[in-house]
Write a protein that holds these residues in place. Structure first.
Motif, mmCIF file in Angstrom:
data_model
loop_
_atom_site.group_PDB
_atom_site.id
_atom_site.type_symbol
_atom_site.label_atom_id
_atom_site.label_comp_id
_atom_site.label_asym_id
_atom_site.label_seq_id
_atom_site.Cartn_x
_atom_site.Cartn_y
_atom_site.Cartn_z
ATOM 1 N N PRO A 397 -2.611 4.935 11.005
ATOM 2 C CA PRO A 397 -3.600 5.893 10.473
ATOM 3 C C PRO A 397 -3.771 7.138 11.338
ATOM 4 O O PRO A 397 -4.251 8.160 10.845
ATOM 5 N N THR A 398 -3.377 7.067 12.608
ATOM 6 C CA THR A 398 -3.516 8.265 13.458
ATOM 7 C C THR A 398 -2.471 9.318 13.117
ATOM 8 O O THR A 398 -2.685 10.512 13.356
ATOM 9 N N THR A 399 -1.327 8.907 12.569
ATOM 10 C CA THR A 399 -0.307 9.874 12.149
ATOM 11 C C THR A 399 -0.331 10.084 10.641
ATOM 12 O O THR A 399 -0.087 11.194 10.150
ATOM 13 N N ASN A 400 -0.611 8.990 9.894
ATOM 14 C CA ASN A 400 -0.765 9.049 8.439
ATOM 15 C C ASN A 400 0.437 9.701 7.768
ATOM 16 O O ASN A 400 0.302 10.492 6.831
ATOM 17 N N SER A 401 1.635 9.389 8.250
ATOM 18 C CA SER A 401 2.849 10.058 7.784
ATOM 19 C C SER A 401 3.621 9.146 6.827
ATOM 20 O O SER A 401 4.205 8.146 7.235
ATOM 21 N N LEU A 402 3.616 9.518 5.541
ATOM 22 C CA LEU A 402 4.289 8.728 4.513
ATOM 23 C C LEU A 402 5.045 9.673 3.581
ATOM 24 O O LEU A 402 4.496 10.664 3.097
ATOM 25 N N LEU A 403 6.315 9.361 3.337
ATOM 26 C CA LEU A 403 7.133 10.132 2.402
ATOM 27 C C LEU A 403 7.732 9.170 1.391
ATOM 28 O O LEU A 403 8.364 8.179 1.765
ATOM 29 N N VAL A 404 7.547 9.459 0.102
ATOM 30 C CA VAL A 404 8.082 8.627 -0.969
ATOM 31 C C VAL A 404 9.017 9.478 -1.826
ATOM 32 O O VAL A 404 8.614 10.540 -2.328
ATOM 33 N N LEU A 405 10.261 9.015 -1.993
ATOM 34 C CA LEU A 405 11.235 9.683 -2.852
ATOM 35 C C LEU A 405 11.321 8.911 -4.163
ATOM 36 O O LEU A 405 11.396 7.679 -4.159
ATOM 37 N N TYR A 406 11.373 9.645 -5.269
ATOM 38 C CA TYR A 406 11.159 8.998 -6.566
ATOM 39 C C TYR A 406 12.009 9.651 -7.652
ATOM 40 O O TYR A 406 12.141 10.869 -7.697
#
Length: 648
Positions: A397-406
């Motif tokens: 949660p301190t970076t909160n870095s999420l990438l989703v390819l769709y």
């Protein structure tokens, strides 16, 4: 790769340069003067200008403040200083003494700093015979203009002259505070910039030359040529012998890749639009920026062969200790083992129970959440909602870095979602940070048209309304002609758009259609095509035979063996080896995420198989056909519905 350099349209006003990264993604690290300059350049330069801010450039990864590129004007490197007049204690052509936070200090003359950056790039560009003048008095020198200059954001022209700074910096190489005001005329600003060039420098950059310039200046945007097959999903940064053809991300791909900030982000993209390439760039960037001891980065995908390929690429880049790339079910198994949880018994529901046990263990805090500084999901369309919810919890949660390819058109694994599905419902907060890529660069026009023969009616777009901060873009003819919208940002973007791919216009040979009495006959004909392709220069590893079922795989493997052609059959986890110099034989479904210059699809004339849903089969065919980058061979014998589409 066709260039799709684009301009903004706002009402009837058609003007705006392209800034990379986007202003919103880099404003936090800009000084106030850099931000003002970026705003002026973006707004007042014409649409055929490209601007890079603080991007590693050249073989030594120099970091000039700004680099400006124009097809007819050339390259301009700018160094920006927010110093006020009373900050400068002494100045000459080599060094300046300025008043720093802790007293006086000596720094390099900013013009000399810009000159050194520019010369590093020019020397690298001059290695390329296609960018230099071939003969005459300037033989071996760049065939287009280049220069450098300084921007003094808090010093007016009158102050510059009164302080006699012209003895330290040539006056025509400086842009002053009052010359970059919002009220300054656009033509006047452009005139100031191009006045920084030595008199008489002429020349222009063609589209292929611009690709070459970007390939050399920005190694991070290199992509492999289609003839390289599966050697790389995204090219390395080596300074090996310069190739004849240099392929780079298009401008919107580069802007997106460099602009991905923290937070949750979704990229919807058609097959071949560069999603995995962008994911690879992002993973490498995060790994290199991470501090020692930082949590690892996780790349997840659904397809096991793609997971193997991604892991091999990270290993080749010496990043495997910082970037863990694995397919989803293997990751689930690893989690249970690592945290002392019991594995489910082998059986038909093993995979489902594997996932359920991880979910329950996370809920009970027996498996910790927040294990990774970033999570990057390829093939997000194949992830069930509960999988996405699980994986989202793994982000620190301190970076909160999420990438989703769709890409919903490639959802072929029967995990149908409710029409009410939203990313927000599984914990993905990406409103306003969703991008759509519509242009397919992987396939030739002929291959994409063939894939669409079967799948077109299942690829009817139903994208959500796009009302984002970036207005739609259309191509500037100066950079290669009109192109459709393909990079859009939406605020109301929590659903799943189904996108129809748009070809980039790359021409190729027509697919080969084989109509023979039996599948066995097709298998031998395909083996002969593969043998001929090898004689024409394709490596065995450039080729794949993708089948609808194992029976067809066995027939093809038998034909290859009888023809004594090297091949590998992938039926089980762990049997795919990227980089092997052998024809890959696998099912159509597990080929997703991969690409090969030469692809054969036997048994299409028998599709859909008895009892198989037509829409499902059409999507599978579409996925398989779009694996081919150069040559496609299709077997259409049989009485299935799809075969008739190729023989009418």
């Amino acid at each position: 790769m066709m260039r799709c350099i684009q301009i903004f349209i706002q009402g009837d006003d058609i003007t705006m340069a392209t800034l990379i990264p986007s202003l919103g993604s880099c404003v936090a690290r800009m000084t106030s003067g850099e931000r003002r300059l970026a705003e002026r350049l973006e707004a007042k330069l014409d649409a055929d200008y490209l601007l890079w801010y603080d991007v590693p450039m050249g073989p030594k990864s120099a970091h000039p403040d700004f680099c400006v590129l124009h097809p007819r004007r050339g390259i301009l490197v700018l160094e920006v200083k927010d110093w006020k007049l009373n900050t400068i204690l002494q100045a000459d052509k080599q060094t300046w003494e300025i008043l720093g936070d802790n007293g006086p200090k000596t720094v390099i003359n900013p013009l000399e700093q810009a000159r050194q950056y520019a010369h590093q790039v020019v020397h690298a560009l001059e290695r390329d015979a296609q960018l230099v003048q071939p003969d005459g008095p300037h033989a071996g020198k760049l065939g287009f203009p280049w220069s450098y200059g300084v921007v003094l954001t808090n010093i007016t022209r009158k102050q510059f002259e009164t302080a006699e700074l012209q003895h330290a910096i040539e006056p025509h190489r400086v842009l002053c505070q009052d010359e970059m005001l919002e009220s300054v005329d656009a033509e006047e600003l452009q005139s100031r910039l191009w006045g920084m060039f030595p008199y008489g420098m002429r020349g222009a950059l063609s589209l292929p030359q611009i690709d070459r310039v970007r390939w050399i200046m920005f190694p991070q945007v290199r992509v492999p040529h289609p003839s390289n097959g599966q050697d790389s999903l995204f090219d390395d940064n080596s300074d090996a012998e310069l190739p004849d053809i240099m392929r780079v991300m298009d401008i919107q791909q580069e802007q997106l890749a460099r602009s991905l900030g923290e937070g949750h982000r979704i990229v919807h993209g058609v097959a071949g639009s560069g999603k995995t390439m962008i994911l690879g760039y992002r993973a490498e960037y995060l790994a290199q920026a991470s501090t020692p001891g930082a949590k690892p980065i996780l790349i997840l995908c659904f397809n096991e062969p793609l997971g193997v390929k991604l892991a091999s690429v990270m290993r080749a880049k010496s990043l495997s200790d910082r970037v863990h790339a694995v397919h989803f079910h293997k990751w689930c198994r690893n989690q249970l083992v690592a945290f002392g949880q019991t594995l489910p018994p082998q059986g038909p529901h093993f995979s489902d129970e594997l996932v359920e046990r991880v979910i329950r263990a996370v809920d009970r805090k027996q498996i910790p959440s927040g294990q990774y500084q970033a999570v990057l999901i390829d093939e997000g369309h194949d992830f069930a909602p509960q999988w996405l919810k699980l994986v989202t919890q793994m982000v620190d949660p301190t970076t909160n870095s999420l990438l989703v390819l769709y890409d919903d058109a490639q959802n072929i694994n029967d995990r149908a979602r409710s029409k009410q599905f939203s990313f927000k419902s599984v914990g993905i907060q990406a409103q306003g940070r969703t991008t759509i890529l519509k242009i397919n660069y992987r396939n030739t026009k002929q291959i994409l048209q063939t894939a669409s023969l079967v799948a077109a009616k299942y690829l009817t777009p139903h994208a959500p309304p796009l009302r984002g901060s970036l207005p739609p873009r259309v191509a500037d003819p100066a950079w290669g002609g009109p192109a459709p919208h393909h990079l859009l940002t939406a605020d109301d973007d929590d659903g799943i758009p189904l996108l129809k791919p748009i070809g980039c216009g790359r021409e190729g040979e027509a697919p080969v259609i084989i109509k023979l009495p039996t599948l066995r006959d097709e298998a031998f004909a395909i083996a002969d095509h593969m043998s001929q392709a090898h004689k024409e220069g394709h490596a065995w590893g450039d080729m794949a035979i993708l089948c609808a079922d194992w029976k067809t795989m066995d027939l093809c493997a038998s034909a290859l063996a009888q023809r004594k052609l090297p091949h590998r059959v992938r039926k089980k986890t762990g049997e795919y080896q990227p980089g092997a110099d052998a024809i890959q034989v696998m099912t159509m479904k597990v080929s997703k995420g991969l690409e090969f210059p030469v692809v054969a699809l036997p048994g299409v004339g028998h599709m859909p198989l008895r009892g198989e849903d037509e829409q499902e089969a059409a999507r599978v065919f579409y996925v398989a056909a779009t694996r081919a980058t150069q040559r496609l061979v299709i077997g259409v014998g049989g009485d299935g519905e799809f075969g008739g589409k190729f023989t009418k």
